[in-house]
Design a protein around this motif. Structure first.
Motif, PDB file in Angstrom:
ATOM      1  N   THR A  26      79.299 -62.468  10.686  1.00  0.00           N
ATOM      2  CA  THR A  26      78.385 -61.747  11.577  1.00  0.00           C
ATOM      3  C   THR A  26      78.310 -60.262  11.246  1.00  0.00           C
ATOM      4  N   ASP A  27      79.431 -59.643  10.900  1.00  0.00           N
ATOM      5  CA  ASP A  27      79.438 -58.208  10.617  1.00  0.00           C
ATOM      6  C   ASP A  27      78.774 -57.860   9.296  1.00  0.00           C
ATOM      7  N   PHE A  28      78.858 -58.741   8.325  1.00  0.00           N
ATOM      8  CA  PHE A  28      78.354 -58.434   6.987  1.00  0.00           C
ATOM      9  C   PHE A  28      77.241 -59.378   6.552  1.00  0.00           C
ATOM     10  N   LYS A  29      76.465 -59.902   7.500  1.00  0.00           N
ATOM     11  CA  LYS A  29      75.427 -60.882   7.150  1.00  0.00           C
ATOM     12  C   LYS A  29      74.332 -60.282   6.281  1.00  0.00           C
ATOM     13  N   ASP A  30      74.142 -58.970   6.313  1.00  0.00           N
ATOM     14  CA  ASP A  30      73.102 -58.334   5.491  1.00  0.00           C
ATOM     15  C   ASP A  30      73.615 -57.866   4.138  1.00  0.00           C
ATOM     16  N   ASP A  31      74.896 -58.027   3.885  1.00  0.00           N
ATOM     17  CA  ASP A  31      75.485 -57.609   2.609  1.00  0.00           C
ATOM     18  C   ASP A  31      75.077 -58.600   1.517  1.00  0.00           C
ATOM     19  N   PRO A  32      74.460 -58.114   0.429  1.00  0.00           N
ATOM     20  CA  PRO A  32      73.999 -59.037  -0.619  1.00  0.00           C
ATOM     21  C   PRO A  32      75.134 -59.679  -1.420  1.00  0.00           C
ATOM     22  N   THR A  33      76.333 -59.100  -1.373  1.00  0.00           N
ATOM     23  CA  THR A  33      77.439 -59.673  -2.143  1.00  0.00           C
ATOM     24  C   THR A  33      78.203 -60.742  -1.368  1.00  0.00           C
ATOM     25  N   LEU A  34      77.900 -60.921  -0.089  1.00  0.00           N
ATOM     26  CA  LEU A  34      78.562 -61.939   0.727  1.00  0.00           C
ATOM     27  C   LEU A  34      78.214 -63.332   0.202  1.00  0.00           C
ATOM     28  N   PRO A  35      79.192 -64.205   0.015  1.00  0.00           N
ATOM     29  CA  PRO A  35      78.887 -65.571  -0.444  1.00  0.00           C
ATOM     30  C   PRO A  35      77.981 -66.291   0.558  1.00  0.00           C
TER      31      PRO A  35
END
Length: 142
Positions: A26-35
């Motif tokens: 939820t905190d990093f859902k917009d991060d493109p490097t998140l799997p």
């Protein structure tokens, strides 16, 4: 996207695996490097069900860790006490039998834990879970 059931969060330990994964997603859902879950051959529903089962297994192991001395101590003392009621003058035999029973209880627990843990191996959900945890650990280092 990943929906959080707020009624369940209150009963989840804040240090639990399940809450850590929820926080990452939820905190990093917009991060493109998140799997992304699509790359691991699983669905949101399957991953949520898997994560709940994994958390129950982790809770099972934590319960044993916190109560093992109490359980093994009770088995040992009850065996020695029961042995001394029926057999006179056999102290080392009582201790030996109590120790063997404690080892038997421990082996039964280890067998149950290994059997339950086997379900989590070679699973696309486990691969995605490990990828998220690895990503989170490496994100914090940079």
């Amino acid at each position: 996207m990943f929906q959080i059931d707020r009624s369940y969060i209150e009963s989840v330990n804040l240090e639990s695996l399940q809450s850590r994964i929820w926080d990452i997603r939820t905190d990093f859902k917009d991060d493109p490097t998140l799997p992304h879950i699509e790359n691991y051959g699983t669905t949101e529903e399957a991953f949520e069900a898997y994560l709940e089962k994994k958390q129950k297994f982790e809770d099972f192991k934590d319960t044993w860790r916190s109560r093992r001395l109490l359980i093994l101590g009770a088995v040992f003392l009850l065996t020695v006490a029961g042995f001394s009621l029926f057999v006179k003058g056999a102290t080392w035999e009582a201790y030996a039998v109590a120790f063997m029973l404690c080892m038997l209880v421990y082996m039964i627990y280890m067998t149950i834990a290994a059997y339950r843990g086997k379900k989590f191996q070679h699973n696309p959900n486990e691969t995605f879970l490990k990828a998220l945890l690895y990503w989170d650990d490496n994100r914090e280092k940079n």
